[in-house]
Design a protein around this motif. Sequence first.
Motif, PDB file in Angstrom:
ATOM      1  N   ALA A 163     -16.045 -66.205 -44.229  1.00 11.46           N
ATOM      2  CA  ALA A 163     -15.925 -67.057 -45.421  1.00 11.46           C
ATOM      3  C   ALA A 163     -15.531 -66.211 -46.635  1.00 11.46           C
ATOM      4  CB  ALA A 163     -17.235 -67.783 -45.684  1.00 11.46           C
ATOM      5  N   GLN A 164     -16.067 -64.987 -46.682  1.00 11.79           N
ATOM      6  CA  GLN A 164     -15.699 -64.108 -47.798  1.00 11.79           C
ATOM      7  C   GLN A 164     -14.258 -63.622 -47.680  1.00 11.79           C
ATOM      8  OE1 GLN A 164     -18.986 -61.269 -48.848  1.00 11.79           O
ATOM      9  NE2 GLN A 164     -20.083 -62.474 -47.310  1.00 11.79           N
TER      10      GLN A 164
ATOM     11  N   ARG B 113     -20.323 -71.500 -42.716  1.00 16.32           N
ATOM     12  CA  ARG B 113     -21.330 -71.157 -43.732  1.00 16.32           C
ATOM     13  C   ARG B 113     -20.690 -70.299 -44.813  1.00 16.32           C
ATOM     14  NH1 ARG B 113     -25.861 -67.811 -40.621  1.00 16.32           N
ATOM     15  NH2 ARG B 113     -26.311 -67.024 -42.703  1.00 16.32           N
ATOM     16  N   PRO B 114     -21.033 -70.573 -46.052  1.00 16.78           N
ATOM     17  CA  PRO B 114     -20.337 -69.921 -47.166  1.00 16.78           C
ATOM     18  C   PRO B 114     -20.657 -68.440 -47.303  1.00 16.78           C
ATOM     19  CG  PRO B 114     -22.105 -71.355 -47.972  1.00 16.78           C
ATOM     20  CD  PRO B 114     -21.997 -71.587 -46.498  1.00 16.78           C
ATOM     21  N   ASP B 115     -21.766 -67.977 -46.705  1.00 18.93           N
ATOM     22  CA  ASP B 115     -22.151 -66.574 -46.885  1.00 18.93           C
ATOM     23  C   ASP B 115     -21.682 -65.690 -45.734  1.00 18.93           C
ATOM     24  OD1 ASP B 115     -23.789 -67.824 -45.059  1.00 18.93           O
ATOM     25  OD2 ASP B 115     -25.569 -66.645 -45.592  1.00 18.93           O
ATOM     26  N   SER B 116     -20.872 -66.238 -44.819  1.00 17.93           N
ATOM     27  CA  SER B 116     -20.441 -65.415 -43.690  1.00 17.93           C
ATOM     28  C   SER B 116     -19.343 -64.443 -44.121  1.00 17.93           C
ATOM     29  CB  SER B 116     -19.928 -66.295 -42.554  1.00 17.93           C
ATOM     30  OG  SER B 116     -18.668 -66.838 -42.884  1.00 17.93           O
ATOM     31  N   LEU B 117     -19.124 -63.452 -43.270  1.00 19.79           N
ATOM     32  CA  LEU B 117     -18.067 -62.489 -43.545  1.00 19.79           C
ATOM     33  C   LEU B 117     -16.696 -63.165 -43.557  1.00 19.79           C
ATOM     34  CD1 LEU B 117     -18.648 -59.542 -44.090  1.00 19.79           C
ATOM     35  CD2 LEU B 117     -18.056 -59.019 -41.721  1.00 19.79           C
TER      36      LEU B 117
ATOM     37  N   TRP C 180     -23.703 -65.093 -38.965  1.00 21.72           N
ATOM     38  CA  TRP C 180     -23.506 -64.597 -40.332  1.00 21.72           C
ATOM     39  C   TRP C 180     -22.177 -63.852 -40.467  1.00 21.72           C
ATOM     40  CZ3 TRP C 180     -23.474 -59.346 -41.839  1.00 21.72           C
ATOM     41  CH2 TRP C 180     -23.392 -59.146 -43.225  1.00 21.72           C
TER      42      TRP C 180
END
Lengths: 286, 167
Positions: A50-51, A44-48, A38
């Motif tokens: 990715a942000q 994955r779009p919700d990872s740190l 995560w």
Amino acid sequence: MESFKFEAIGTLFEVRTAHPLGDGLEWALLNEAERFDWVWSRFRPDSLVAQMRANGGRWDLPAESSRLSALYSRLYRVTDGGVNPWVGSSLERLGYGPGYELVPVGGPEPAPSWDAQHLWQGAAVVLAHPAVLDIGAAGKGLLVDLFGAILEEAGHSEYLIDGSGDIRHAGSEPIRAALEHPYQPDEAIGVVELQNGALCASAGNRRAWGDGLHHLLDARTGAPVETVVATWAMAEDAMTADGIATALFVCPGADLVGEFPAIEWLQVFSDGHAEGSPAFIEGLFT
Amino acid sequence: MPSPSTLRRFTSQPARQVVLGALAGASLVGAVAGCAPSNVSAGTEGRAPSGSVPTTATSASAAGGSSVSHAYRDGTYSTDGHYTSPNGPETVGVTLTLKSGVVTDVQITEHPTSANTRLFQKHFASGIKDVVVGKKLDDLNVGVVAGSSLTGQGFNDAVSVIKGEAS
């Protein structure tokens, strides 16, 4: 030996222990893998990360970030930028990004320099512009080390953690490890002994998606490395061994020894010849 | 103790250059890097190629078809090379096999006198192997395989999709 197998961060893990893990410890390992994914997964779009990619700005990362950024800093320096944590954009350009598109959107592009526009120090990331942090060079090894810490904290002193090529061993009995042939998965090119340390393997041809594309890039060009086909490294911990195995794709082993004196290393080149430290060379079949 | 900068400079060079610089008989020791010259032309006929007296010369087979153009007799030569490290004088052993003027094998023997020298000489001894050879895993008694053939389902699925689209 007891064996616990599971899939995490997109690959397969096996944890062997002298005594059963029990439900609680199995859950702890899976939970740690999920937490790690995560934070660090580009996929994955919700990872740190990715942000970070979407927004830039300032980010506080978990504690393991300090170990990772310190290792990357040494690798970046000794490989003259060949290993670079900001290589994520180069990888995604070639199709190795979220959703595994595996379709290049253009030719190779160098990673951005690790400079004042892209700070990563300790647990802090500060980005002047959105950028793609990729810890692929050493992240899996780090997770193997984190698993090892969980096992040791629970009292397991004899174990083997195998994260599909990233192996960490603890115990009084050494283990013989085969070095998988880069082109023949049912063959080995040699055997080395591992005890109370880590052995990591890296190869480009396994995760390849056609026309010379694989995930081991020289960050200075953004193109997959063609001359080195497989590498192995031994070090005290799996994060370092993993990072060295990756760096061996862009840097002679002898240069890495200058920065990391305790390592053992092996490079196999596309012409089939191998170079390495004695522990590996002596273990190769003749 | 060498300063850190000395240490780095000394160890960060490719192995072949370190050996070349560290030993007498550079033309021979260049073969350590796996790029053996097609013949060894420097030196005087009949002498040990490194310029020092060979301590052993075994399995010589000079009579067997060696032409006069070859300066050196076939055989296995051993000698010690001397150099000055940050720790003082050091010695490293070199054994090489000559056949028809071509170096066919080189062994570096380590004689470390200190921990630092051990590190340096371990570096010298970094091996080069011509071509790797495979053996069936089933025939090996190993506890684990270090490789990358196991990949996660996500990647494998994606590749399957691509292959499907391509066919």
